[in-house]
Design a protein around this motif. Structure first.
Motif, PDB file in Angstrom:
ATOM      1  N   LEU A 445      46.839  19.129 -61.012  1.00  0.00           N
ATOM      2  CA  LEU A 445      45.837  19.349 -59.968  1.00  0.00           C
ATOM      3  C   LEU A 445      44.498  18.722 -60.353  1.00  0.00           C
ATOM      4  O   LEU A 445      43.831  18.094 -59.525  1.00  0.00           O
ATOM      5  N   GLU A 446      44.113  18.877 -61.611  1.00  0.00           N
ATOM      6  CA  GLU A 446      42.831  18.320 -62.053  1.00  0.00           C
ATOM      7  C   GLU A 446      42.832  16.799 -61.960  1.00  0.00           C
ATOM      8  O   GLU A 446      41.832  16.189 -61.567  1.00  0.00           O
ATOM      9  N   HIS A 464      44.570  23.828 -50.937  1.00  0.00           N
ATOM     10  CA  HIS A 464      45.380  24.985 -50.550  1.00  0.00           C
ATOM     11  C   HIS A 464      46.552  25.108 -51.519  1.00  0.00           C
ATOM     12  O   HIS A 464      47.325  24.155 -51.694  1.00  0.00           O
ATOM     13  N   ILE A 465      46.685  26.294 -52.141  1.00  0.00           N
ATOM     14  CA  ILE A 465      47.745  26.539 -53.106  1.00  0.00           C
ATOM     15  C   ILE A 465      48.305  27.943 -52.919  1.00  0.00           C
ATOM     16  O   ILE A 465      47.739  28.766 -52.195  1.00  0.00           O
ATOM     17  N   HIS A 466      49.432  28.208 -53.583  1.00  0.00           N
ATOM     18  CA  HIS A 466      50.070  29.524 -53.513  1.00  0.00           C
ATOM     19  C   HIS A 466      49.099  30.593 -54.044  1.00  0.00           C
ATOM     20  O   HIS A 466      48.349  30.339 -54.997  1.00  0.00           O
ATOM     21  N   PRO A 467      49.092  31.805 -53.439  1.00  0.00           N
ATOM     22  CA  PRO A 467      48.151  32.847 -53.882  1.00  0.00           C
ATOM     23  C   PRO A 467      48.216  33.172 -55.382  1.00  0.00           C
ATOM     24  O   PRO A 467      47.202  33.477 -55.993  1.00  0.00           O
ATOM     25  N   PHE A 490      30.343  20.880 -56.508  1.00  0.00           N
ATOM     26  CA  PHE A 490      30.583  22.165 -55.845  1.00  0.00           C
ATOM     27  C   PHE A 490      31.173  22.001 -54.444  1.00  0.00           C
ATOM     28  O   PHE A 490      31.188  22.944 -53.656  1.00  0.00           O
ATOM     29  N   GLY A 491      31.666  20.797 -54.134  1.00  0.00           N
ATOM     30  CA  GLY A 491      32.327  20.579 -52.843  1.00  0.00           C
ATOM     31  C   GLY A 491      33.786  20.989 -52.862  1.00  0.00           C
ATOM     32  O   GLY A 491      34.489  20.856 -51.861  1.00  0.00           O
ATOM     33  N   ILE A 492      34.258  21.511 -54.016  1.00  0.00           N
ATOM     34  CA  ILE A 492      35.656  21.906 -54.151  1.00  0.00           C
ATOM     35  C   ILE A 492      35.831  23.360 -53.703  1.00  0.00           C
ATOM     36  O   ILE A 492      35.126  24.248 -54.175  1.00  0.00           O
ATOM     37  N   LYS A 493      36.781  23.598 -52.771  1.00  0.00           N
ATOM     38  CA  LYS A 493      37.123  24.962 -52.358  1.00  0.00           C
ATOM     39  C   LYS A 493      38.589  25.223 -52.677  1.00  0.00           C
ATOM     40  O   LYS A 493      39.447  24.361 -52.414  1.00  0.00           O
ATOM     41  N   ILE A 494      38.869  26.399 -53.243  1.00  0.00           N
ATOM     42  CA  ILE A 494      40.248  26.796 -53.536  1.00  0.00           C
ATOM     43  C   ILE A 494      40.668  27.842 -52.505  1.00  0.00           C
ATOM     44  O   ILE A 494      40.060  28.913 -52.403  1.00  0.00           O
ATOM     45  N   LYS A 499      51.911  30.285 -46.927  1.00  0.00           N
ATOM     46  CA  LYS A 499      53.029  29.488 -46.403  1.00  0.00           C
ATOM     47  C   LYS A 499      53.502  28.427 -47.404  1.00  0.00           C
ATOM     48  O   LYS A 499      54.537  27.816 -47.209  1.00  0.00           O
ATOM     49  N   LEU A 500      52.744  28.218 -48.483  1.00  0.00           N
ATOM     50  CA  LEU A 500      53.113  27.212 -49.470  1.00  0.00           C
ATOM     51  C   LEU A 500      54.059  27.791 -50.518  1.00  0.00           C
ATOM     52  O   LEU A 500      53.994  28.978 -50.848  1.00  0.00           O
TER      53      LEU A 500
END
Length: 524
Positions: A445-446, A464-467, A490-494, A499-500
């Motif tokens: 991912l990185e 978007h990733i699994h919880p 800081f433009g990165i949102k997790i 559904k994944l």
């Protein structure tokens, strides 16, 4: 009982979930590029006559030609066809339908060969979507459906819904519509029109007349065949039109354009209820936020569990749907086998009625309940199934249990049954069975984030990733998320997404469009 509607608008499709007391009972999904919806009208062209079937195939732009039976031409076909020919021949002047000549009704025992010819242009409306190997089913008896009224060109009658029991109200509505409708138009008054004022009915009648005028203008201007002349309202508004009732507490939408469209419609039909339409702005996917994703995962598929270990097995075939009821490993009832069978069967009846609406299953449904010896219990089960199906808008018929313990149900089918695949292909091995070490997943991912920020210069995006993975990345004060933000901005949102699959990930830009960062690596 309270009802809520949740509308999930994605770039490629729109899906709508209806919740009753927080339980998912209807789910509809439609690709945003699909235009073959029930209610759409086309100026099509006859491709082939089938005298043996007394029917023909019409080209409406679908890969398989649509089917039109002689009896579906409608009694007023001759009048409609003459009017369409006049409209196509004169591109400058449009004669209003009120001045059109009404010809005698089509003969019921006539033949398609004497009525139509290959290459002829006909105005048709879709009544059944393409299902399996079959093309759409058509009619030439056109109708424009509203919430209170259905407008039928070239039919001068006013009919009132049989569900309105009061003879005084039926007479009032019939007289009212006869006085305000134009010549050469018929009207069907729907059940929800009961008690409505003349201003409300007249307002909707004008809207429906406008739809007809716009459709016939498109016929006049048509230069190619087939051509779409009238498009049904969007699925969201169409579902609302049939479902809307005072018990709706909330309608949540995650797209501003669709939110405005729905709000305008609700304001039109029920101004005092306009406040229930709400724009969802949360970071979580809208279906995850309302617990719908989990219900979809558990409610679709071949096996459906309901209560105390009992379950249904649902099989789909070309001819019918087959449902088997199993008691599973549930604790037996202390009152014996008969009481146990009745308890399991009544629970199955509740779940099956929900499944029929949820999957929109149609055609013939055969249900194999657990055998019961007492006639009284079999009657209880039949009555429970009938009561459960009263909330179903689709036309249906239920037969009592046969001597083999089978219940037969027929249910109106106008579109393919909803089939959601709940199994997940491994996003890491792509079904090959071997994967890289899962501990290295965050390193993968990185590297993707690094490529996005430093190579593609995309500074703002959501991952978007699994919880479970999201919980690991967000863990602690010096979490991975915090480290990535310090390093890449800081433009990165997790965003956790139910559904994944476990090691699946999707990147989205600020506009909600997917950034394709997946790559399938051949594993030796």
């Amino acid at each position: 009982m309270t009802s809520e509607l949740v509308v999930d608008v994605q770039p490629k499709e729109v899906s709508i979930a209806l919740l009753e007391d927080k339980s998912l009972v209807e789910l509809q999904s439609e690709g945003r590029n699909i235009s073959f919806s029930v209610g759409n009208m086309y100026l099509g062209r006859v491709k082939k006559l089938m005298p043996g079937l007394n029917a023909c195939f019409v080209d409406v732009g679908y890969e398989k030609d649509a089917f039109l039976h002689y009896l579906d031409l409608g009694p007023q076909f001759n009048s409609l066809e003459k009017y369409v020919k006049q409209t196509l021949s004169d591109k400058k002047k449009l004669n209003p339908i009120t001045k059109a000549t009404i010809l005698p009704d089509l003969e019921k025992d006539g033949t398609v060969s004497n009525t139509l010819k290959v290459g002829q242009e006909v105005v048709v409306q879709i009544v059944k979507e393409p299902i399996s190997t079959k093309g759409p089913r058509l009619t030439s008896e056109l109708s424009f459906a509203g919430r209170y009224l259905v407008l039928i060109p070239f039919n001068d009658k006013v009919s009132v819904s049989q569900k309105i029991k009061s003879s005084e109200e039926r007479a009032r509505l019939k007289q009212l519509l006869m006085s305000i409708k134009p010549k050469n138009f018929g009207v069907i008054v729907r059940t929800v029109a009961e008690g409505k004022r003349v201003a409300e009915l007249d307002g909707e009648l004008k809207v429906l007349l406008k739809h007809w005028e716009e459709a016939i203008v498109k016929v006049q201007k048509a230069t190619k065949f087939p051509t779409l002349i009238y498009e049904e309202t969007s699925r969201a508004v169409g579902l609302l039109r049939d479902l809307f009732n005072p018990s709706f507490e909330n309608i949540y939408v995650n797209n501003e354009a669709v939110f405005n469209e729905i709000k305008d419609y609700v304001t039109l039909i029920a101004p005092e209820r306009a406040g229930i339409v709400k724009l969802y702005k949360g970071q979580l996917p809208i279906y995850d936020n309302f617990g719908i994703t989990k219900q979809i995962k558990s409610s679709f598929g071949k096996t459906v569990s309901y209560k105390s270990g009992a379950y249904l097995i649902i099989e789909h075939t070309e001819a019918l749907h087959v449902v088997d009821v199993n008691s599973g490993n549930r604790i037996k009832n202390a009152n014996g086998q008969e009481a146990n069978a009745l308890e399991v069967n009544l629970g199955a009846a509740d779940e099956l009625a929900r499944q029929l609406r949820l999957r929109d299953m149609g055609g013939i449904i055969v249900v194999d309940f657990i055998d019961m010896n007492e006639a009284e219990n079999r009657q209880k089960l039949y009555e429970r199934m009938c009561a459960n199906m009263q909330k179903d808008r689709a036309r249906h018929n239920i037969l009592p249990l046969s001597k083999f313990g089978l219940m037969q149900i027929t249910r109106q089918r106008v579109r393919p049954a909803m089939d959601v695949n709940t199994t997940e292909t491994c996003p890491t091995c792509f079904g090959k069975g071997t994967i890289k070490s899962s501990i290295l997943f965050t390193d993968t991912l990185e590297s993707k984030i690094d490529y996005l920020v430093n190579k593609l210069k995309i500074k703002k995006f959501s991952l978007h990733i699994h919880p479970y993975i999201a919980a690991y990345i967000n863990q602690g004060v010096l979490s991975l998320k915090r480290k990535w933000q310090m390093k890449y901005g800081f433009g990165i949102k997790i965003i956790p997404s139910q559904k994944l699959a476990f090691l699946e990930y999707v990147f989205y830009d600020p506009q909600g469009e997917e950034i394709d960062m997946k790559e399938e690596i051949e594993i030796k």
